[in-house]
Design a protein around this motif. Sequence first.
Motif, mmCIF file in Angstrom:
data_model
loop_
_atom_site.group_PDB
_atom_site.id
_atom_site.type_symbol
_atom_site.label_atom_id
_atom_site.label_comp_id
_atom_site.label_asym_id
_atom_site.label_seq_id
_atom_site.Cartn_x
_atom_site.Cartn_y
_atom_site.Cartn_z
ATOM 1 N N UNK A 130 0.835 -1.204 0.000
ATOM 2 C CA UNK A 130 0.000 0.000 0.000
ATOM 3 C C UNK A 130 0.871 1.257 0.000
ATOM 4 N N UNK A 131 0.417 2.276 -0.708
ATOM 5 C CA UNK A 131 1.142 3.542 -0.779
ATOM 6 C C UNK A 131 0.823 4.264 -2.063
ATOM 7 N N UNK A 132 1.621 5.269 -2.371
ATOM 8 C CA UNK A 132 1.453 6.055 -3.589
ATOM 9 C C UNK A 132 2.684 5.823 -4.457
ATOM 10 N N UNK A 133 2.448 5.457 -5.706
ATOM 11 C CA UNK A 133 3.520 5.177 -6.645
ATOM 12 C C UNK A 133 3.449 6.179 -7.795
ATOM 13 N N UNK A 134 4.565 6.824 -8.090
ATOM 14 C CA UNK A 134 4.648 7.810 -9.159
ATOM 15 C C UNK A 134 5.429 7.228 -10.323
ATOM 16 N N UNK A 135 5.041 7.640 -11.533
ATOM 17 C CA UNK A 135 5.717 7.148 -12.720
ATOM 18 C C UNK A 135 5.791 8.262 -13.759
ATOM 19 N N UNK A 136 6.869 8.289 -14.489
ATOM 20 C CA UNK A 136 7.053 9.269 -15.550
ATOM 21 C C UNK A 136 7.266 8.513 -16.855
ATOM 22 N N UNK A 137 6.506 8.873 -17.880
ATOM 23 C CA UNK A 137 6.631 8.244 -19.185
ATOM 24 C C UNK A 137 6.652 9.323 -20.257
ATOM 25 N N UNK A 138 7.222 9.002 -21.384
ATOM 26 C CA UNK A 138 7.170 9.907 -22.523
ATOM 27 C C UNK A 138 5.910 9.609 -23.314
ATOM 28 N N UNK A 139 5.061 10.600 -23.480
ATOM 29 C CA UNK A 139 3.834 10.429 -24.242
ATOM 30 C C UNK A 139 4.119 10.596 -25.725
ATOM 31 N N UNK A 140 3.060 10.506 -26.517
ATOM 32 C CA UNK A 140 3.230 10.766 -27.951
ATOM 33 C C UNK A 140 3.502 12.267 -28.107
ATOM 34 N N UNK A 141 4.308 12.772 -28.821
ATOM 35 C CA UNK A 141 4.824 14.148 -28.942
ATOM 36 C C UNK A 141 6.034 14.362 -28.055
ATOM 37 N N UNK A 142 6.596 13.273 -27.492
ATOM 38 C CA UNK A 142 7.807 13.356 -26.671
ATOM 39 C C UNK A 142 7.660 14.282 -25.465
ATOM 40 N N UNK A 143 6.466 14.373 -24.906
ATOM 41 C CA UNK A 143 6.198 15.182 -23.716
ATOM 42 C C UNK A 143 6.104 14.238 -22.526
ATOM 43 N N UNK A 144 6.741 14.603 -21.416
ATOM 44 C CA UNK A 144 6.688 13.762 -20.207
ATOM 45 C C UNK A 144 5.284 13.761 -19.627
ATOM 46 N N UNK A 145 4.811 12.557 -19.314
ATOM 47 C CA UNK A 145 3.506 12.381 -18.683
ATOM 48 C C UNK A 145 3.758 11.765 -17.324
ATOM 49 N N UNK A 146 3.257 12.397 -16.283
ATOM 50 C CA UNK A 146 3.446 11.928 -14.906
ATOM 51 C C UNK A 146 2.127 11.351 -14.411
ATOM 52 N N UNK A 147 2.217 10.143 -13.854
ATOM 53 C CA UNK A 147 1.025 9.493 -13.298
ATOM 54 C C UNK A 147 1.295 9.052 -11.888
ATOM 55 N N UNK A 148 0.229 8.928 -11.138
ATOM 56 C CA UNK A 148 0.330 8.418 -9.761
ATOM 57 C C UNK A 148 -0.708 7.328 -9.548
ATOM 58 N N UNK A 149 -0.324 6.331 -8.801
ATOM 59 C CA UNK A 149 -1.225 5.240 -8.472
ATOM 60 C C UNK A 149 -1.302 5.125 -6.951
ATOM 61 N N UNK A 150 -2.531 5.079 -6.445
ATOM 62 C CA UNK A 150 -2.740 4.940 -5.009
ATOM 63 C C UNK A 150 -3.220 3.526 -4.729
ATOM 64 N N UNK A 151 -2.508 2.807 -3.877
ATOM 65 C CA UNK A 151 -2.904 1.454 -3.477
ATOM 66 C C UNK A 151 -3.214 1.510 -1.993
ATOM 67 N N UNK A 152 -4.481 1.252 -1.651
ATOM 68 C CA UNK A 152 -4.884 1.324 -0.245
ATOM 69 C C UNK A 152 -4.698 -0.015 0.442
ATOM 70 N N UNK A 153 -4.861 -0.026 1.758
ATOM 71 C CA UNK A 153 -4.754 -1.268 2.531
ATOM 72 C C UNK A 153 -5.830 -2.220 2.184
#
Length: 153
Positions: A130-153
């Motif tokens: 459980x926690x918050x996980x962040x991720x950075x990916x390159x989207x189409x157009x070579x722009x960084x896309x930041x996402x977060x995933x929340x996993x609860x107990x």
Amino acid sequence: MLGDGNAGMSTIPGLNQIQFEGFCRFIDQGLTEELYKFPKIEDTDQEIEFQLFVETYQLVELLLKERDVVYESFTYSSELYVSIGLIWKSRGDMQEQTIFIGNIPLMNSLGTSIVNGIYRIVINQILQSPGIYYRSELGHNEISVYTGTIISD
């Protein structure tokens, strides 16, 4: 190279053997444990009760051989039957019957199952804590896309 000159080094056991042993444990113990979790069901007036008799479950193996199951595109599985009881509390009467619960895919000695004629393996997923996980990916157009995933107990 592994094992060259390393006398204290041990090898990892075959993953298919570990999987096969786990499946055997499920059939021998785990299935009974899961069926015991099924609650008694009563009607709203609490006069009739539905109950599983787990001790008398039966696994009926498929009559086809493994190679025939592949050829016919079937699933190599076993039918699960469990005895149930319908109890009328007011009359003190019980009706018992064996019912079909479902099919359980079987595992061969190689640690694979056959589903619709195709050999399959089960891969356990590693669970994230459980926690918050962040991720950075390159989207189409070579722009960084930041996402977060929340996993609860």
